[in-house]
Design a protein around this motif. Structure first.
Motif, PDB file in Angstrom:
ATOM      1  N   HIS A  73       0.829  -1.182  -0.087  1.00  0.00           N
ATOM      2  CA  HIS A  73      -0.267  -0.095  -0.059  1.00  0.00           C
ATOM      3  C   HIS A  73       0.848   1.263   0.187  1.00  0.00           C
ATOM      4  CE1 HIS A  73      -3.588   2.546   0.870  1.00  0.00           C
ATOM      5  NE2 HIS A  73      -2.897   3.185   1.674  1.00  0.00           N
ATOM      6  N   SER A  75      -1.123   4.393  -1.001  1.00  0.00           N
ATOM      7  CA  SER A  75      -2.250   5.352  -1.283  1.00  0.00           C
ATOM      8  C   SER A  75      -2.200   5.658  -2.770  1.00  0.00           C
ATOM      9  CB  SER A  75      -2.125   6.534  -0.322  1.00  0.00           C
ATOM     10  OG  SER A  75      -1.414   7.491  -0.924  1.00  0.00           O
ATOM     11  N   ASN A  76      -3.298   6.718  -3.145  1.00  0.00           N
ATOM     12  CA  ASN A  76      -3.529   7.020  -4.350  1.00  0.00           C
ATOM     13  C   ASN A  76      -2.925   8.293  -4.716  1.00  0.00           C
ATOM     14  OD1 ASN A  76      -4.850   5.058  -6.221  1.00  0.00           O
ATOM     15  ND2 ASN A  76      -6.536   5.340  -4.408  1.00  0.00           N
ATOM     16  N   LEU A  77      -2.081   8.816  -3.916  1.00  0.00           N
ATOM     17  CA  LEU A  77      -1.136   9.966  -4.114  1.00  0.00           C
ATOM     18  C   LEU A  77       0.000   9.646  -5.051  1.00  0.00           C
ATOM     19  CD1 LEU A  77      -0.788  11.423  -0.510  1.00  0.00           C
ATOM     20  CD2 LEU A  77      -2.352  12.080  -2.420  1.00  0.00           C
ATOM     21  N   CYS A 103     -12.427   1.086  -6.399  1.00  0.00           N
ATOM     22  CA  CYS A 103     -12.881   1.081  -5.384  1.00  0.00           C
ATOM     23  C   CYS A 103     -12.755  -0.295  -4.557  1.00  0.00           C
ATOM     24  CB  CYS A 103     -14.143   1.888  -5.155  1.00  0.00           C
ATOM     25  SG  CYS A 103     -15.525   0.971  -6.244  1.00  0.00           S
ATOM     26  N   ASN A 104     -13.673  -0.511  -3.714  1.00  0.00           N
ATOM     27  CA  ASN A 104     -13.699  -1.664  -2.752  1.00  0.00           C
ATOM     28  C   ASN A 104     -14.699  -2.521  -2.887  1.00  0.00           C
ATOM     29  OD1 ASN A 104     -10.804  -0.675  -1.491  1.00  0.00           O
ATOM     30  ND2 ASN A 104     -12.178   0.979  -0.973  1.00  0.00           N
ATOM     31  N   GLY A 280     -12.595   9.695  -4.147  1.00  0.00           N
ATOM     32  CA  GLY A 280     -11.468   9.324  -4.052  1.00  0.00           C
ATOM     33  C   GLY A 280     -11.588   7.998  -3.115  1.00  0.00           C
ATOM     34  N   SER A 281     -10.510   7.512  -2.810  1.00  0.00           N
ATOM     35  CA  SER A 281     -10.429   6.137  -1.813  1.00  0.00           C
ATOM     36  C   SER A 281      -9.080   5.677  -1.417  1.00  0.00           C
ATOM     37  CB  SER A 281     -10.906   4.924  -2.720  1.00  0.00           C
ATOM     38  OG  SER A 281     -10.724   3.767  -2.117  1.00  0.00           O
ATOM     39  N   THR A 282      -9.022   5.640  -0.113  1.00  0.00           N
ATOM     40  CA  THR A 282      -7.765   5.334   0.405  1.00  0.00           C
ATOM     41  C   THR A 282      -7.093   3.914  -0.098  1.00  0.00           C
ATOM     42  OG1 THR A 282      -8.097   6.345   2.600  1.00  0.00           O
ATOM     43  CG2 THR A 282      -6.185   4.750   2.628  1.00  0.00           C
ATOM     44  N   PHE A 283      -8.028   2.851   0.079  1.00  0.00           N
ATOM     45  CA  PHE A 283      -7.480   1.835  -0.473  1.00  0.00           C
ATOM     46  C   PHE A 283      -7.712   1.391  -1.786  1.00  0.00           C
ATOM     47  CE2 PHE A 283      -8.430   0.941   4.219  1.00  0.00           C
ATOM     48  CZ  PHE A 283      -7.120   0.579   4.508  1.00  0.00           C
ATOM     49  N   GLY A 286      -5.326  -0.735  -4.736  1.00  0.00           N
ATOM     50  CA  GLY A 286      -4.234  -0.791  -4.286  1.00  0.00           C
ATOM     51  C   GLY A 286      -3.390  -1.726  -5.102  1.00  0.00           C
TER      52      GLY A 286
END
Ligand SMILES: Cc1ncc(COP(=O)(O)O)c(C=O)c1O
Length: 397
Positions: A73, A75-77, A103-104, A280-283, A286
């Motif tokens: 992981h 992130s999407n940065l 997304c998840n 956006g999405s943190t996970f 991935g």
């Protein structure tokens, strides 16, 4: 399975939103599952239409493990290669020329699709169109917005007030759709086969007419392929049976063969409406799940599983129709490929599911009078035959 200490622990520590069947699964391979007593089952649910390649597919495991050892992981940065490779593959196999977002889950995929349609309606039209028309009996997820999209009042009632912006119309009824559209309508959102609602396919003429109608009125057509996608109905996507193309597609379930991943794919002119920060999405997307999903899509096409699902599904449906024609309580056989439903005249579907489980077959019920079958796409005729010979006992009139 007899009472087990884990059943009691779950009752004590887990919020009881699932009426679980009395079994603890510990191992899976292809169409088979084994419980904690070592008993073997044939799986006709595939984790609710998820493990389309069969359980624990070696190519998915290899891709997943290899990637997990490199990077899990960031992130999407940042850019990561598995995400971009998967985006290219997914877009080319669904809406060539379009773009996707990861997304998840299925609910999140629909949330994203709904947000995009709303942003499109607000940006594109002076009168800022925001409303989305969905179908009665539909299912689009459990978040508040996707629950509002879901056309099942009994599921919505305990959570009122729900977010606004949805109208529900009768499925397979083009005049109901025509009458419901007004200056505020941005999109129409449908499942190609209503899954959780009871396995009801969209009729050919209906979906074609919906596409024509959307074009005529500049409405977006969103197809929720969360359950029908990735070979389930005998083609990679169910809309491909209809000779039409949607504007936005939401997917999840079969994309990762059990890894938690969803996505929405949109035509480029629509996708480009989103700006930095709009979603956006943190996970989401991935590296590990994307590597697994990429391996899933490769295996799906290499092993010709959509074609296989079409062939085995036709055999399965024919056998169900033969049963329906005999002296049984079957009142309807529905579905396409390996997404099949059986309606019965008695309210005994939950009991049949438990009795079948005892005999080593995992099937699913929707409510009290519908049985649903969503096996891995690798299921063979011999598995279908043995399951049906057990099931017949419970379907006698
Ligand atoms: C058509 C459809 N859309 C959305 C969802 C929600 O997906 P998830 O449970 O991954 O959020 C489901 C789940 O069954 C589904 O069948």
């Amino acid at each position: 399975m007899k009472n087990n200490v884990f059943f009691d622990k779950e009752a004590e520590f887990h919020i009881p939103t699932y009426k679980r069947l009395p079994v603890i699964f510990e191992k899976g391979k292809d169409v088979y599952l084994w419980d904690s007593d070592g008993k073997k089952y044939i799986d006709f649910i595939a984790g609710l239409g998820v493990v389309n390649l069969g359980h624990c597919h070696s190519k998915v495991i290899d891709a997943f493990c290899l990637q997990a050892q490199e990077l899990i992981h960031v992130s999407n940065l940042f850019y990561t290669k598995p995400q971009i490779k998967l985006a290219e593959r997914l877009v080319k196999m669904s809406l060539p020329g379009g773009k996707c977002f990861f997304c998840n889950s299925g609910a999140e995929a629909n949330e994203g699709a709904i947000k995009l349609a709303r942003r499109y309606g607000k940006t594109h039209f002076a009168d800022e169109r925001v409303e989305i028309i969905t179908a009665l009996r539909s299912f689009h997820g459990r978040t508040l917005k996707t629950l509002a999209a879901t056309g099942q009042p009994d599921k919505q009632l305990p959570f009122q007030p729900l977010p606004s912006g949805f109208k529900h119309v009768k499925f397979n009824d083009i005049s109901a759709l025509r009458q419901s559209v007004d200056n505020n309508t941005a999109a129409v959102m449908l499942e190609v086969i209503q899954g959780e609602g009871g396995v009801y396919p969209a009729e050919q003429d209906y979906l074609k007419e919906v596409r024509r109608f959307c074009d005529e009125h500049q409405l977006l057509l969103i197809l929720d392929e969360v359950q029908t996608g990735f070979g389930r109905t005998g083609k990679i996507f169910a809309f491909q049976h209809y000779g039409i193309e949607p504007d936005i597609i939401s997917v999840a379930k079969g994309l990762g063969n059990g890894l938690p991943i969803g996505a929405f794919i949109a035509k480029k002119s629509i996708a480009d409406i989103f700006n930095y920060g709009d979603h956006g999405s943190t996970f989401g997307g991935g590296p590990v799940v994307c590597a697994g999903a990429l391996a899933t899509l490769t295996a799906l096409t290499d092993e010709k599983l959509p074609e296989k699902a079409a062939k085995t599904g036709a055999y399965f449906k024919q056998k169900l129709n033969e049963l329906a024609a005999a002296d049984t309580i079957i009142t309807d056989v529905r579905g396409n490929g390996l997404m099949l439903g059986l309606e019965i005249a008695k309210q005994t579907a939950p009991e049949i599911v438990i009795a079948m489980l005892e005999q080593g077959f995992i099937i699913n019920n929707i409510g009290k009078n519908i049985l649903r079958f969503l096996p891995p796409l690798t299921i063979a005729e011999k598995h279908i035959d043995s399951m049906l010979s057990a099931l017949t006992t419970f379907l006698k009139d």
